[in-house]
Motif scaffolding. Sequence first.
Motif, short mmCIF file in Angstrom:
data_model
loop_
_atom_site.label_atom_id
_atom_site.label_comp_id
_atom_site.label_asym_id
_atom_site.label_seq_id
_atom_site.Cartn_x
_atom_site.Cartn_y
_atom_site.Cartn_z
N ASN A 164 1.46 22.25 9.27
CA ASN A 164 1.21 21.10 8.38
C ASN A 164 -0.16 20.51 8.70
O ASN A 164 -0.89 21.02 9.55
CB ASN A 164 2.30 20.04 8.55
CG ASN A 164 2.35 19.49 9.95
OD1 ASN A 164 2.52 20.21 10.90
ND2 ASN A 164 2.18 18.18 10.07
N VAL A 165 -0.49 19.43 8.01
CA VAL A 165 -1.82 18.84 8.20
C VAL A 165 -1.82 17.73 9.25
O VAL A 165 -2.71 17.67 10.09
CB VAL A 165 -2.42 18.35 6.84
CG1 VAL A 165 -1.53 17.37 6.14
CG2 VAL A 165 -3.79 17.75 7.03
N GLY A 166 -0.80 16.86 9.23
CA GLY A 166 -0.80 15.65 10.07
C GLY A 166 -0.76 15.98 11.56
O GLY A 166 0.00 16.86 11.99
N TYR A 211 -3.01 23.03 2.54
CA TYR A 211 -2.03 24.03 2.07
C TYR A 211 -1.77 23.89 0.59
O TYR A 211 -1.52 24.86 -0.09
CB TYR A 211 -0.73 24.00 2.88
CG TYR A 211 -0.14 22.63 3.10
CD1 TYR A 211 0.57 21.98 2.12
CD2 TYR A 211 -0.28 21.99 4.33
CE1 TYR A 211 1.12 20.74 2.33
CE2 TYR A 211 0.28 20.76 4.56
CZ TYR A 211 0.98 20.13 3.56
OH TYR A 211 1.52 18.89 3.77
N ARG A 234 1.54 8.34 5.13
CA ARG A 234 2.37 8.11 6.31
C ARG A 234 3.01 6.73 6.19
O ARG A 234 2.38 5.77 5.74
CB ARG A 234 1.51 8.15 7.59
CG ARG A 234 1.10 9.56 8.01
CD ARG A 234 2.29 10.41 8.44
NE ARG A 234 1.93 11.73 8.89
CZ ARG A 234 1.94 12.84 8.13
NH1 ARG A 234 2.29 12.77 6.86
NH2 ARG A 234 1.63 14.02 8.66
N PHE A 288 6.21 23.24 13.15
CA PHE A 288 6.12 22.24 12.07
C PHE A 288 7.34 21.35 12.18
O PHE A 288 8.48 21.81 12.06
CB PHE A 288 6.08 22.96 10.72
CG PHE A 288 6.33 22.06 9.54
CD1 PHE A 288 5.81 20.79 9.46
CD2 PHE A 288 7.09 22.52 8.47
CE1 PHE A 288 6.04 19.97 8.37
CE2 PHE A 288 7.32 21.71 7.36
CZ PHE A 288 6.80 20.45 7.31
N PHE A 294 5.24 18.05 -0.03
CA PHE A 294 4.63 19.33 0.36
C PHE A 294 5.48 20.52 -0.04
O PHE A 294 5.02 21.66 0.00
CB PHE A 294 4.47 19.38 1.89
CG PHE A 294 5.75 19.76 2.59
CD1 PHE A 294 6.77 18.85 2.76
CD2 PHE A 294 5.96 21.07 3.01
CE1 PHE A 294 7.96 19.21 3.36
CE2 PHE A 294 7.16 21.45 3.62
CZ PHE A 294 8.16 20.52 3.79
N HIS A 324 9.88 12.88 2.16
CA HIS A 324 8.69 13.58 2.70
C HIS A 324 8.68 15.02 2.17
O HIS A 324 8.45 15.98 2.93
CB HIS A 324 8.67 13.55 4.22
CG HIS A 324 7.27 13.44 4.77
ND1 HIS A 324 6.87 12.53 5.71
CD2 HIS A 324 6.15 14.14 4.46
CE1 HIS A 324 5.58 12.69 5.97
NE2 HIS A 324 5.13 13.66 5.22
N GLN A 359 8.53 16.79 12.08
CA GLN A 359 8.08 15.40 12.08
C GLN A 359 8.45 14.71 13.39
O GLN A 359 7.86 13.72 13.78
CB GLN A 359 8.67 14.66 10.89
CG GLN A 359 7.94 15.02 9.62
CD GLN A 359 8.81 14.85 8.41
OE1 GLN A 359 9.63 15.69 8.08
NE2 GLN A 359 8.64 13.72 7.75
#
Length: 331
Positions: free
Chosen positions: A76-78, A100, A234, A51, A298, A295, A53
Amino acid sequence: MKITAYGIREDERPYLNEWQEKNNIEVQAVSELLDSETLELAKGSDGVVAFQQKPYTDDIFSKMNRFGIHAFSLRNVGVDNLSFNALKENNVMLSNVPAYSPNAIAELSVTQLMALIRRIPDFQAKMKRGDFRWEPTIALELNQMTVGVIGTGRIGRAAIDIFKGFGAKVICYDVFLNPELEKEGAYVDTVEELYKSVDVVTLHVPALKDNYHMLDDKAFNSMKDGVFVLNYSRGSLIDTAALIRGLDSGKIAGVGLDTYENEVGIFEIDHEDQPIDDEMFNNLNARRNVMITPHAAFYTTNAVKNMVQVALDNNRSLIENGTSQNQVDLG
Ligand code: COI
């Protein structure tokens, strides 16, 4: 079976240990982020969980292939920071955690909007300097506003429920229509129609090639004067220079952001003694009608537990069955 999990923070460890004990599977937890060098640590593992970025470079996947690792699971989702082609070429299966906690994201977006329209940052600044007058810090009420939700997936729908709970009118735009919302007549046919009708625009769509800078000068100019803009998806969805022009002209009354187009290298780092060399970010961050979180939407206990444990479930399933219910279709 052995799984190596990258970028593990202290707050994730109890959930990881709980999963490990329950499933009796060895999980090597490393704090390093995943890159082609740190992948050495996963030698001998059957799967990798990560996980971050920071982009996943293609050589990570060729090395995974060489190490015989074909199960890669995001917490994560992205999936916008890696190449599907590189995964396919190297026979690496991918899974993510698509849900999540949609509410974690939706709740922060509404919280920031409420803080903006009730002028909380302005009142706080006044109170701290001893100015306890009301004027001119007059507020707006959410129940009097129309909110335009772009993207009606899980997060968008969680946001819609919360906005409606506050009594706001909600209209939506998406290319994929949710049957229930369609039945309610919640959708408009074009995004332009949404822009001109709402007091708040909130973005809940993934980053795609064709929505890069979807909120640009033209989009902002077609919105109502005094619009509020929220982005919890995003950074690439917003042309930040155009956003700043909209704030300067007064077209945009307030902005809530949990993402920023150049956030890598800014967010998740302590900049207290290290000025940020990014004029647009500093411009936004200095404004009282712009609320930015790094960010972090989450980042709740519920979401973190799900991210860790669902990602490990997914990885186990990819290893054992060659598939997972959260496997990402690489096309
Ligand atoms: C995601 O799950 O994709 C998020 O946006 C969270 C994040 C901190 C990358």
